[in-house]
Enzyme design. Structure first.
Site, PDB file in Angstrom:
ATOM      1  CG  ASN A  40       7.805  -3.311  -0.490  1.00 52.27           C
ATOM      2  OD1 ASN A  40       7.884  -2.130  -0.956  1.00 52.27           O
ATOM      3  ND2 ASN A  40       8.519  -4.288  -0.697  1.00 52.27           N
ATOM      4  CD  GLU A  42      11.677  -6.464   1.838  1.00 53.56           C
ATOM      5  OE1 GLU A  42      13.098  -6.363   2.130  1.00 53.56           O
ATOM      6  OE2 GLU A  42      11.146  -6.713   0.887  1.00 53.56           O
ATOM      7  CB  ALA A  44      16.160  -6.896  10.780  1.00 51.63           C
ATOM      8  CE1 TYR A  46      15.944 -10.793   6.650  1.00 50.86           C
ATOM      9  CE2 TYR A  46      16.223 -13.032   5.736  1.00 50.86           C
ATOM     10  CZ  TYR A  46      16.681 -11.639   5.855  1.00 50.86           C
ATOM     11  OH  TYR A  46      18.191 -11.624   5.746  1.00 50.86           O
ATOM     12  CB  CYS A  51       2.491  -6.479   0.846  1.00 51.25           C
ATOM     13  SG  CYS A  51       2.955  -8.362   0.538  1.00 51.25           S
ATOM     14  CD  GLU A  53      -0.212  -5.060  -2.834  1.00 48.43           C
ATOM     15  OE1 GLU A  53       0.820  -5.345  -1.790  1.00 48.43           O
ATOM     16  OE2 GLU A  53       0.080  -5.711  -3.670  1.00 48.43           O
ATOM     17  CB  CYS A  84       1.296 -11.617  -2.434  1.00 43.84           C
ATOM     18  SG  CYS A  84       0.487 -11.176  -0.774  1.00 43.84           S
ATOM     19  CB  CYS A  87      -1.961  -8.217  -1.060  1.00 42.07           C
ATOM     20  SG  CYS A  87      -0.491  -7.762   0.008  1.00 42.07           S
TER      21      CYS A  87
HETATM   22  N1  THU Z   1       5.142  -7.550  -2.147  1.00 44.02           N
HETATM   23  C1  THU Z   1       4.508  -6.403  -1.922  1.00 44.02           C
HETATM   24  O1  THU Z   1       4.691  -5.493  -1.429  1.00 44.02           O
HETATM   25  N2  THU Z   1       3.341  -6.594  -2.569  1.00 44.02           N
HETATM   26  C2  THU Z   1       2.769  -7.849  -3.312  1.00 44.02           C
HETATM   27  O2  THU Z   1       1.751  -8.085  -3.613  1.00 44.02           O
HETATM   28  C3  THU Z   1       3.943  -8.927  -3.659  1.00 44.02           C
HETATM   29  C4  THU Z   1       5.075  -8.712  -2.842  1.00 44.02           C
HETATM   30  C5  THU Z   1       6.767  -7.274  -1.055  1.00 44.02           C
HETATM   31  C6  THU Z   1       6.821  -7.945  -0.118  1.00 44.02           C
HETATM   32  C7  THU Z   1       8.450  -8.084  -0.046  1.00 44.02           C
HETATM   33  O3  THU Z   1       8.684  -6.918   0.824  1.00 44.02           O
HETATM   34  C8  THU Z   1       8.818  -7.949  -1.383  1.00 44.02           C
HETATM   35  O4  THU Z   1       7.609  -7.578  -2.212  1.00 44.02           O
HETATM   36  C9  THU Z   1       9.298  -9.049  -1.843  1.00 44.02           C
HETATM   37  O5  THU Z   1       8.482 -10.151  -1.865  1.00 44.02           O
END
Ligand code: THU
Length: 130
Positions: A40, A42, A44, A46, A51, A53, A84, A87
């Site tokens: 993942n 991220e 700044a 947000y 993710c 995936e 999620c 994804c």
């Molecule tokens: N996240 C993923 O990378 N994959 C998922 O399927 C669930 C959530 C990440 C997104 C974010 O950077 C962190 O987990 C918290 O939600």
């Protein structure tokens, strides 16, 4: 599955998650048996983060892969980290319903395996547009 686990662990170690501190690694096998991984990333601002995936899917597609045949995902510790909702749909684009999604601890131990159909039943996919 061991190669997928190791790739997901390496990708998770490179995840950029300074805001949630929830580090995710994903690895996917393509139709040629090759492994592609991502973490993942991220931001700044947000909502601009993404993710693990889609990072892995991006590598798979840019390497010329067209199908996802097996997936490993791992988050923090030993909590179950399933893909999620968004994804699941992204995986669906390239995977059949019986594709296995292995959810592992951050150390690579298997917690539970799901099929894509279990995580995304009655899904909408490319076939719907034919
Ligand atoms: N996240 C993923 O990378 N994959 C998922 O399927 C669930 C959530 C990440 C997104 C974010 O950077 C962190 O987990 C918290 O939600």
């Amino acid at each position: 599955m061991r190669d997928l686990v190791e790739a997901a662990k390496s990708a998770r170690a490179r995840a950029h998650a300074p805001y949630s501190r929830f580090f995710v690694g994903a690895a996917m096998r393509d139709e040629l048996g090759r492994v592609h991984a991502g973490g993942n990333i991220e931001n700044a601002a947000y909502p601009q983060g993404w993710c693990a995936e889609p990072s892995a899917i991006s590598h798979l597609v840019m390497a010329g892969g067209t199908r996802i045949t097996e997936v490993v995902v791992m988050g923090n510790g030993d909590t179950l980290c399933t893909p999620c909702g968004g994804c699941r749909q992204k995986i669906r684009e390239f995977a059949a319903g019986d594709v296995k999604i292995h959810c592992c601890t951050e150390h690579g131990d298997l917690i539970r395996t799901f099929t894509l159909d279990e995580l995304l039943p009655h899904s909408f996919g490319p076939e719907n547009l034919k």
